[in-house]
Design an enzyme around this catalytic site. Structure first.
Site, PDB file in Angstrom:
ATOM      1  N   ARG A 149       0.833  -1.194   0.000  1.00  0.00           N
ATOM      2  CA  ARG A 149       0.000   0.000   0.000  1.00  0.00           C
ATOM      3  C   ARG A 149       0.872   1.250   0.000  1.00  0.00           C
ATOM      4  O   ARG A 149       1.899   1.304   0.655  1.00  0.00           O
ATOM      5  CB  ARG A 149      -0.919   0.031   1.230  1.00  0.00           C
ATOM      6  CG  ARG A 149      -2.147  -0.860   1.100  1.00  0.00           C
ATOM      7  CD  ARG A 149      -3.054  -0.729   2.310  1.00  0.00           C
ATOM      8  NE  ARG A 149      -2.410  -1.237   3.504  1.00  0.00           N
ATOM      9  CZ  ARG A 149      -1.842  -0.503   4.442  1.00  0.00           C
ATOM     10  NH1 ARG A 149      -1.873   0.824   4.346  1.00  0.00           N
ATOM     11  NH2 ARG A 149      -1.261  -1.046   5.473  1.00  0.00           N
ATOM     12  N   TYR A 152      -1.807  -3.526  -7.041  1.00  0.00           N
ATOM     13  CA  TYR A 152      -1.574  -4.441  -5.918  1.00  0.00           C
ATOM     14  C   TYR A 152      -2.410  -4.129  -4.680  1.00  0.00           C
ATOM     15  O   TYR A 152      -2.508  -2.980  -4.240  1.00  0.00           O
ATOM     16  CB  TYR A 152      -0.094  -4.420  -5.528  1.00  0.00           C
ATOM     17  CG  TYR A 152       0.285  -5.573  -4.612  1.00  0.00           C
ATOM     18  CD1 TYR A 152      -0.012  -6.886  -4.977  1.00  0.00           C
ATOM     19  CD2 TYR A 152       0.907  -5.358  -3.395  1.00  0.00           C
ATOM     20  CE1 TYR A 152       0.312  -7.949  -4.139  1.00  0.00           C
ATOM     21  CE2 TYR A 152       1.247  -6.419  -2.565  1.00  0.00           C
ATOM     22  CZ  TYR A 152       0.940  -7.712  -2.937  1.00  0.00           C
ATOM     23  OH  TYR A 152       1.257  -8.761  -2.114  1.00  0.00           O
ATOM     24  N   LYS A 154      -9.555  -1.954   1.702  1.00  0.00           N
ATOM     25  CA  LYS A 154      -9.249  -0.840   2.590  1.00  0.00           C
ATOM     26  C   LYS A 154      -9.978   0.437   2.152  1.00  0.00           C
ATOM     27  O   LYS A 154     -10.425   1.230   2.975  1.00  0.00           O
ATOM     28  CB  LYS A 154      -7.740  -0.611   2.662  1.00  0.00           C
ATOM     29  CG  LYS A 154      -6.954  -1.803   3.258  1.00  0.00           C
ATOM     30  CD  LYS A 154      -7.590  -2.243   4.519  1.00  0.00           C
ATOM     31  CE  LYS A 154      -6.954  -3.304   5.361  1.00  0.00           C
ATOM     32  NZ  LYS A 154      -5.871  -4.118   5.059  1.00  0.00           N
ATOM     33  N   HIS A 202     -10.573  -2.392  11.409  1.00  0.00           N
ATOM     34  CA  HIS A 202      -9.502  -3.271  10.913  1.00  0.00           C
ATOM     35  C   HIS A 202      -9.332  -4.411  11.914  1.00  0.00           C
ATOM     36  O   HIS A 202      -8.375  -4.436  12.687  1.00  0.00           O
ATOM     37  CB  HIS A 202      -8.213  -2.441  10.794  1.00  0.00           C
ATOM     38  CG  HIS A 202      -7.116  -3.083  10.025  1.00  0.00           C
ATOM     39  ND1 HIS A 202      -5.793  -2.760  10.208  1.00  0.00           N
ATOM     40  CD2 HIS A 202      -7.134  -4.027   9.057  1.00  0.00           C
ATOM     41  CE1 HIS A 202      -5.038  -3.470   9.379  1.00  0.00           C
ATOM     42  NE2 HIS A 202      -5.828  -4.252   8.672  1.00  0.00           N
ATOM     43  N   SER A 218      -1.372  -3.793  10.185  1.00  0.00           N
ATOM     44  CA  SER A 218      -1.031  -4.654   9.057  1.00  0.00           C
ATOM     45  C   SER A 218       0.198  -5.501   9.392  1.00  0.00           C
ATOM     46  O   SER A 218       1.170  -4.994   9.948  1.00  0.00           O
ATOM     47  CB  SER A 218      -0.741  -3.792   7.837  1.00  0.00           C
ATOM     48  OG  SER A 218      -1.867  -2.980   7.558  1.00  0.00           O
ATOM     49  N   CYS A 239       0.602  -7.803  11.610  1.00  0.00           N
ATOM     50  CA  CYS A 239       0.863  -7.964  13.046  1.00  0.00           C
ATOM     51  C   CYS A 239       0.074  -9.110  13.661  1.00  0.00           C
ATOM     52  O   CYS A 239      -0.087  -9.186  14.875  1.00  0.00           O
ATOM     53  CB  CYS A 239       0.564  -6.676  13.791  1.00  0.00           C
ATOM     54  SG  CYS A 239       1.768  -5.381  13.425  1.00  0.00           S
ATOM     55  N   ASP A 249      -9.571  -9.624   8.581  1.00  0.00           N
ATOM     56  CA  ASP A 249      -9.043  -8.284   8.331  1.00  0.00           C
ATOM     57  C   ASP A 249     -10.019  -7.156   8.687  1.00  0.00           C
ATOM     58  O   ASP A 249      -9.597  -6.141   9.206  1.00  0.00           O
ATOM     59  CB  ASP A 249      -8.636  -8.161   6.853  1.00  0.00           C
ATOM     60  CG  ASP A 249      -7.636  -7.044   6.593  1.00  0.00           C
ATOM     61  OD1 ASP A 249      -6.659  -6.923   7.350  1.00  0.00           O
ATOM     62  OD2 ASP A 249      -7.842  -6.270   5.636  1.00  0.00           O
ATOM     63  N   ARG A 277       1.811 -12.160  -0.947  1.00  0.00           N
ATOM     64  CA  ARG A 277       0.550 -12.619  -0.353  1.00  0.00           C
ATOM     65  C   ARG A 277      -0.136 -13.695  -1.184  1.00  0.00           C
ATOM     66  O   ARG A 277       0.149 -13.859  -2.358  1.00  0.00           O
ATOM     67  CB  ARG A 277      -0.395 -11.428  -0.175  1.00  0.00           C
ATOM     68  CG  ARG A 277       0.105 -10.447   0.889  1.00  0.00           C
ATOM     69  CD  ARG A 277      -0.846  -9.308   1.112  1.00  0.00           C
ATOM     70  NE  ARG A 277      -0.298  -8.395   2.109  1.00  0.00           N
ATOM     71  CZ  ARG A 277      -0.815  -8.203   3.342  1.00  0.00           C
ATOM     72  NH1 ARG A 277      -1.888  -8.856   3.721  1.00  0.00           N
ATOM     73  NH2 ARG A 277      -0.260  -7.348   4.180  1.00  0.00           N
TER      74      ARG A 277
HETATM   75  P1  GTP Z   1      -2.539  -7.752   7.208  1.00  0.00           P
HETATM   76  O1  GTP Z   1      -3.074  -8.765   6.258  1.00  0.00           O
HETATM   77  O2  GTP Z   1      -1.439  -6.923   6.627  1.00  0.00           O
HETATM   78  O3  GTP Z   1      -3.613  -6.878   7.778  1.00  0.00           O
HETATM   79  O4  GTP Z   1      -1.764  -8.541   8.380  1.00  0.00           O
HETATM   80  P2  GTP Z   1      -2.199  -9.495   9.587  1.00  0.00           P
HETATM   81  O5  GTP Z   1      -2.445  -8.657  10.801  1.00  0.00           O
HETATM   82  O6  GTP Z   1      -3.281 -10.413   9.169  1.00  0.00           O
HETATM   83  O7  GTP Z   1      -0.854 -10.299   9.890  1.00  0.00           O
HETATM   84  P3  GTP Z   1      -0.484 -11.857   9.769  1.00  0.00           P
HETATM   85  O8  GTP Z   1      -1.331 -12.739  10.639  1.00  0.00           O
HETATM   86  O9  GTP Z   1      -0.433 -12.197   8.341  1.00  0.00           O
HETATM   87  O10 GTP Z   1       0.988 -11.873  10.398  1.00  0.00           O
HETATM   88  C1  GTP Z   1       2.031 -11.160   9.844  1.00  0.00           C
HETATM   89  C2  GTP Z   1       3.342 -11.545  10.445  1.00  0.00           C
HETATM   90  O11 GTP Z   1       3.286 -11.627  11.863  1.00  0.00           O
HETATM   91  C3  GTP Z   1       3.837 -12.899   9.954  1.00  0.00           C
HETATM   92  O12 GTP Z   1       5.173 -12.790   9.599  1.00  0.00           O
HETATM   93  C4  GTP Z   1       3.658 -13.804  11.144  1.00  0.00           C
HETATM   94  O13 GTP Z   1       4.606 -14.823  11.139  1.00  0.00           O
HETATM   95  C5  GTP Z   1       3.814 -12.865  12.330  1.00  0.00           C
HETATM   96  N1  GTP Z   1       3.019 -13.321  13.492  1.00  0.00           N
HETATM   97  C6  GTP Z   1       1.687 -13.570  13.508  1.00  0.00           C
HETATM   98  N2  GTP Z   1       1.280 -14.009  14.726  1.00  0.00           N
HETATM   99  C7  GTP Z   1       2.387 -14.022  15.496  1.00  0.00           C
HETATM  100  C8  GTP Z   1       2.625 -14.368  16.876  1.00  0.00           C
HETATM  101  O14 GTP Z   1       1.730 -14.741  17.632  1.00  0.00           O
HETATM  102  N3  GTP Z   1       3.906 -14.240  17.328  1.00  0.00           N
HETATM  103  C9  GTP Z   1       4.923 -13.795  16.518  1.00  0.00           C
HETATM  104  N4  GTP Z   1       6.140 -13.699  17.041  1.00  0.00           N
HETATM  105  N5  GTP Z   1       4.733 -13.480  15.212  1.00  0.00           N
HETATM  106  C10 GTP Z   1       3.492 -13.572  14.715  1.00  0.00           C
HETATM  107  C1  SPV Z   2      -3.026  -4.502   5.152  1.00  0.00           C
HETATM  108  O1  SPV Z   2      -2.031  -3.879   4.732  1.00  0.00           O
HETATM  109  O2  SPV Z   2      -3.535  -4.266   6.263  1.00  0.00           O
HETATM  110  C2  SPV Z   2      -3.597  -5.580   4.330  1.00  0.00           C
HETATM  111  C3  SPV Z   2      -3.109  -5.759   2.973  1.00  0.00           C
HETATM  112  O3  SPV Z   2      -4.502  -6.265   4.790  1.00  0.00           O
HETATM  113  S1  SPV Z   2      -3.802  -4.639   1.854  1.00  0.00           S
HETATM  114  O4  SPV Z   2      -4.954  -5.270   1.230  1.00  0.00           O
HETATM  115  O5  SPV Z   2      -2.771  -4.348   0.838  1.00  0.00           O
HETATM  116  O6  SPV Z   2      -4.221  -3.441   2.528  1.00  0.00           O
HETATM  117 MN    MN Z   3      -5.047  -5.585   6.929  1.00  0.00          MN
END
Ligand code: GTP
Ligand code: SPV
Ligand code: MN
Length: 590
Positions: free
Chosen positions: A73, A201, A210, A230, A252, A254, A277, A374
Site C-alpha cells: 500500500r 496491488y 481498505k 480493521h 497490518s 501484526c 481483516d 501474499r
Molecule cells: P494484514 O493482512 O497486513 O492486515 O496482516 P495481519 O495482521 O493479518 O498479519 P499476519 O497474521 O499475516 O501476520 C504477519 C506476520 O506476523 C507474519 O510474519 C507472522 O509470522 C507474524 N506473526 C503472527 N502471529 C504471530 C505471533 O503470535 N507471534 C509472533 N512472534 N509473530 C506472529
Molecule cells: C493490510 O495492509 O492491512 C492488508 C493488505 O490487509 S492490503 O490489502 O494491501 O491493505
Molecule cells: Mn489488513
C-alpha cells in the site's frame, strides 16, 4: 432509459476509452475464462498476468508478479478528498475534491486504450444482511477482477439489487503505466467514490477492501451510527462446548490472519473463523454489538506461513473448493513449479526465482519472496469457517482486543477498566511498522485502533464516535490490550505466539463469563500468573514476569509520545480521552 449504474459506467468508459467492456457475472466459469485471458492474452509490458502452477500440489492456483515498484500500500499517495480539511483530520492526507478530480481525469484520459474494462458488481457482506452494501468496481486488469471475485461476493444479482438506485459505492481503477509518480488512491466520502490509478496491488487496487470497507465505510458508520474496523472476527469454542465471539484489531502484518484461524495448543479449545481483516460492527436489537465480515476471502501475508505457524491456512490454500487461489510476489521453485517463501515447511529448494523473476541464491541477505508477498484465497476454503459466517445478522461480540508489535512496555494482556478506558487503550496503541506499506520497517508509530491508515475522517471525531457507541450498548464487549511481540534482553520474542495465543484467549473467555479474577495495575487488569494456563510451555518465571513488567521510568517517553499525538487533534479530541491519559500519568507516577 439507462440506469444510474449504466450511465456511470458509460461516463467512465468515455474518459478511459477501453477497447471493450466486460460486465462480470461472478461465476466460476467466468473466473476460469479470466484466468485463461491472463495466462495467454492480457499482458503488462511483455509479461503475462498469470503463470500456471503445479496443479497437483497446489490445486487451482496461479502465480502473479506485480510491478517491482508496486508491492505494498502507498500511504503517502492515498488521499481523502472532502471539501473540509478539518473533517479529514491530521491522520489523513487531504486534497480538495476539485483538485483531485482534475488531476485524476488527466491521468485517466485514455488510460484503458486497447484494454478491457471489467465491470465488477459485488456485495460487501451477505446480500441478505441489513448491514451489507452494494458496490461496483471498474478495472482494466484480469488479476484485479479475479481477486475481487475471491475477496467479495461478486454476482450479477448485485446489478438487479442496485436497480435504479444511484447510491451504490463506486470504484474506478486503472493500472495506468505503473509510474509511481502517477499513482494515486483518492477517496471521495461524500460521493462514496474511490478513484485509483497506477497500482495493481492489494489495498491500492482491490477497492472493496481498505478503500471502501474501511475508509469510505468508517465515514458512513460515523454518519449512520456503526463502526468499520480493521479487525478479525473469531469464535472460541471451549471444553464446555460454548462458543464466545471476539474481534481483534492489529496493524497490518501484526498477526490478524494467524489469530483468525489459530490451531489451539490447548486441548478442548477450537477457533472458528469469521474474518481476518475487516469487521463491520452494529448495535443489534438486543443492545449487543454484532459483527459481520464484509469480505469473503483472505489476502494474507505468505512469508512465515507454514504447518508449524498456521496449519489451517496451509489447509485452506490446498483446498480445492473455490476457484481459484492466487500467489503474488512469492518466490517460485522452478523444479516443481510451486510457490515458495521464507518460512515454508521443508528444505529450501535448489532452484528458486525471486519475486522479481531473477535467480535467487539461498543464504544471502535478499529474500526470495517479497516480505509483503501474499496469497488470495476464498474464506469458504477454510476448514475452520464458522457456521455463522453467512448469518446476515452477524455474531454477538463479547470481547475486543487491541494489539500491536511492541518490543517493550506493553504487557502480554491487560483488560480495560471500562468502555471509556478501552477506547483510550485503542487510542494510545502504537506499533512498529511492517512491510505491508511502503515505508521504513520497524519504526514505532502511533496507530490508534490499528486504523491510522484506514480511518476516513478526523480521528478525534472517531474516538468520540467510539465513546458514543459505548453509550448505546446495553451489554458492551470487554476490551483488552494484547502484545505477542515483547522481546528479552537478547532481542528474542519471549512469548511463543501463534497456537499458544489460545492461553491468553482462554483467560479472556473466562473473564468475559466471570469465571476468573484479575490483578489491578496502572495499565489495566492483568491475570494472576496462576490463572494463565502455562503447562507445557517451559517459560522461566523471570521471563513470564518480564511479559507483564511495568517500569514507570520506561513509560516516560511513551507518555510524551502519546500526549503529542493526542494534542494534534485539538478540540476534536474528546475530554474523556484526556481524563484517562491524565489518570494513567498519575498512576504511573510519571
Ligand atoms: P494484514 O493482512 O497486513 O492486515 O496482516 P495481519 O495482521 O493479518 O498479519 P499476519 O497474521 O499475516 O501476520 C504477519 C506476520 O506476523 C507474519 O510474519 C507472522 O509470522 C507474524 N506473526 C503472527 N502471529 C504471530 C505471533 O503470535 N507471534 C509472533 N512472534 N509473530 C506472529
Ligand atoms: C493490510 O495492509 O492491512 C492488508 C493488505 O490487509 S492490503 O490489502 O494491501 O491493505
Ligand atoms: Mn489488513
Amino acid at each position: 432509459m439507462a440506469t444510474p449504474l449504466e450511465k456511470w459506467v458509460d461516463e467512465q468508459a468515455k474518459l478511459t476509452k477501453p477497447a471493450r467492456i466486460h460486465w462480470c457475472d461472478g461465476s466460476e466459469e467466468e473466473a476460469r475464462k479470466l484466468i485463461e485471458i491472463g495466462l495467454h492474452e492480457e499482458k503488462i509490458g511483455d509479461t503475462p498476468i498469470f503463470q500456471d502452477l503445479n496443479q497437483t500440489n497446489w490445486p487451482k492456483s496461479y502465480y502473479h508478479r506485480s510491478h517491482p515498484t508496486d508491492v505494498a500500500r502507498a500511504e503517502h499517495l492515498t488521499f481523502i478528498c472532502h471539501p473540509d480539511k478539518e473533517t479529514v483530520g491530521p491522520n489523513n492526507n487531504w486534497m480538495h475534491p476539485d483538485e483531485a478530480r482534475e488531476k485524476m481525469r488527466k491521468l485517466y484520459d485514455g488510460c484503458m486504450k486497447g484494454r478491457t474494462m471489467y465491470v465488477l458488481p459485488y456485495m460487501m457482506g451477505h446480500p441478505d444482511s441489513p448491514y451489507a452494501k452494494a458496490s461496483v468496481q471498474l478495472t482494466d486488469v484480469s488479476y484485479v477482477a479475479v481477486s475481487m471475485r475471491i475477496m467479495t461476493r461478486m454476482s450479477k444479482d448485485v446489478i438487479t439489487k442496485i436497480g435504479n438506485r444511484p447510491d451504490f459505492v463506486k470504484g474506478l481503477h486503472s493500472v495506468g503505466d505503473f509510474d509511481p509518480n502517477k499513482r494515486f488512491i483518492m477517496h471521495f466520502p461524500l460521493e462514496q467514490e474511490v478513484w485509483s490509478v497506477g497500482s495493481g496491488y492489494g489495498g491500492n487496487a482491490l477497492l472493496g477492501k481498505k478503500c471502501f470497507a474501511l475508509r469510505i465505510a468508517s465515514w458512513l458508520g460515523y454518519q449512520e451510527g456503526w463502526l468499520a474496523e480493521h479487525m478479525v472476527i473469531l469464535g472460541i469454542q471451549d471444553p464446555k462446548g460454548r462458543v464466545t465471539y471476539i474481534t481483534a484489531a492489529m496493524p497490518s502484518a501484526c498477526g490478524k490472519t494467524n489469530l483468525a484461524m489459530l490451531e489451539s495448543a490447548l486441548p478442548g479449545y477450537k477457533i472458528w473463523t469469521l474474518g481476518d481483516d475487516i469487521a463491520w460492527l452494529n448495535v443489534g436489537p438486543d443492545g449487543r454489538l454484532y459483527a459481520i465480515n464484509p469480505e469473503s476471502g483472505f489476502f494474507g501475508v505468505a512469508p512465515g506461513t507454514s504447518m508449524k505457524t498456521n496449519p489451517n491456512m496451509m489447509r485452506t490454500l490446498q483446498n480445492n473448493k473455490f476457484f481459484p487461489t492466487l500467489f503474488t510476489n512469492t518466490g517460485l521453485d522452478t523444479d516443481k513449479n510451486e510457490p515458495w517463501w521464507e518460512g515454508l515447511d521443508g528444505a529450501v529448494p535448489q532452484h528458486v526465482l525471486d519475486w522479481q523473476g531473477k535467480p535467487w541464491t539461498p543464504g544471502g541477505e535478499a529474500k526470495a519472496a517479497h516480505p509483503n508477498s501474499r496469497f488470495t484465497v476464498s474464506i469458504y476454503n477454510a476448514p475452520t469457517l464458522d457456521k455463522e459466517f453467512d448469518n446476515p445478522r452477524g455474531v454477538p461480540i463479547s470481547a475486543m482486543l487491541f494489539g500491536g508489535r511492541r518490543m517493550q512496555l506493553i504487557p502480554l494482556v491487560s483488560e480495560a477498566f471500562n468502555w471509556q478506558h478501552g477506547v483510550f487503550l485503542g487510542a494510545r496503541t502504537g506499533s512498529e511498522t511492517t512491510a505491508a506499506a511502503q515505508h521504513k520497517v520497524g519504526m514505532l508509530r502511533r496507530d490508534p485502533f490499528s486504523m491510522l491508515p484506514f480511518c476516513g475522517y478526523n480521528m478525534g471525531d472517531y474516538f468520540g464516535h467510539w465513546l458514543n457507541m459505548g453509550k448505546r450498548l446495553k451489554n458492551p464487549p470487554k476490551i483488552y490490550s494484547v502484545n505477542w511481540f515483547r522481546v528479552d534482553d537478547n532481542g528474542k520474542f519471549i512469548w511463543p505466539g501463534f497456537g499458544e495465543n489460545i492461553r491468553v484467549l482462554k483467560w479472556i473467555v473466562e473473564r468475559v463469563h466471570g469465571e476468573v479474577g484479575a490483578k489491578e495495575t496502572p495499565l489495566g487488569l492483568v491475570p494472576e500468573l496462576k490463572d494463565l494456563e502455562l503447562s507445557g510451555l517451559n517459560i522461566p518465571a523471570d521471563k513470564m514476569n518480564k511479559l507483564f513488567e511495568i517500569k514507570p521510568e520506561a513509560w516516560k517517553p511513551e507518555l510524551e509520545d502519546i500526549r503529542k499525538y493526542m494534542e494534534q487533534f485539538g478540540d476534536r479530541m474528546p475530554q474523556a480521552m484526556w481524563d484517562d491519559y491524565n489518570a494513567l500519568v498519575k498512576k504511573l507516577g510519571a
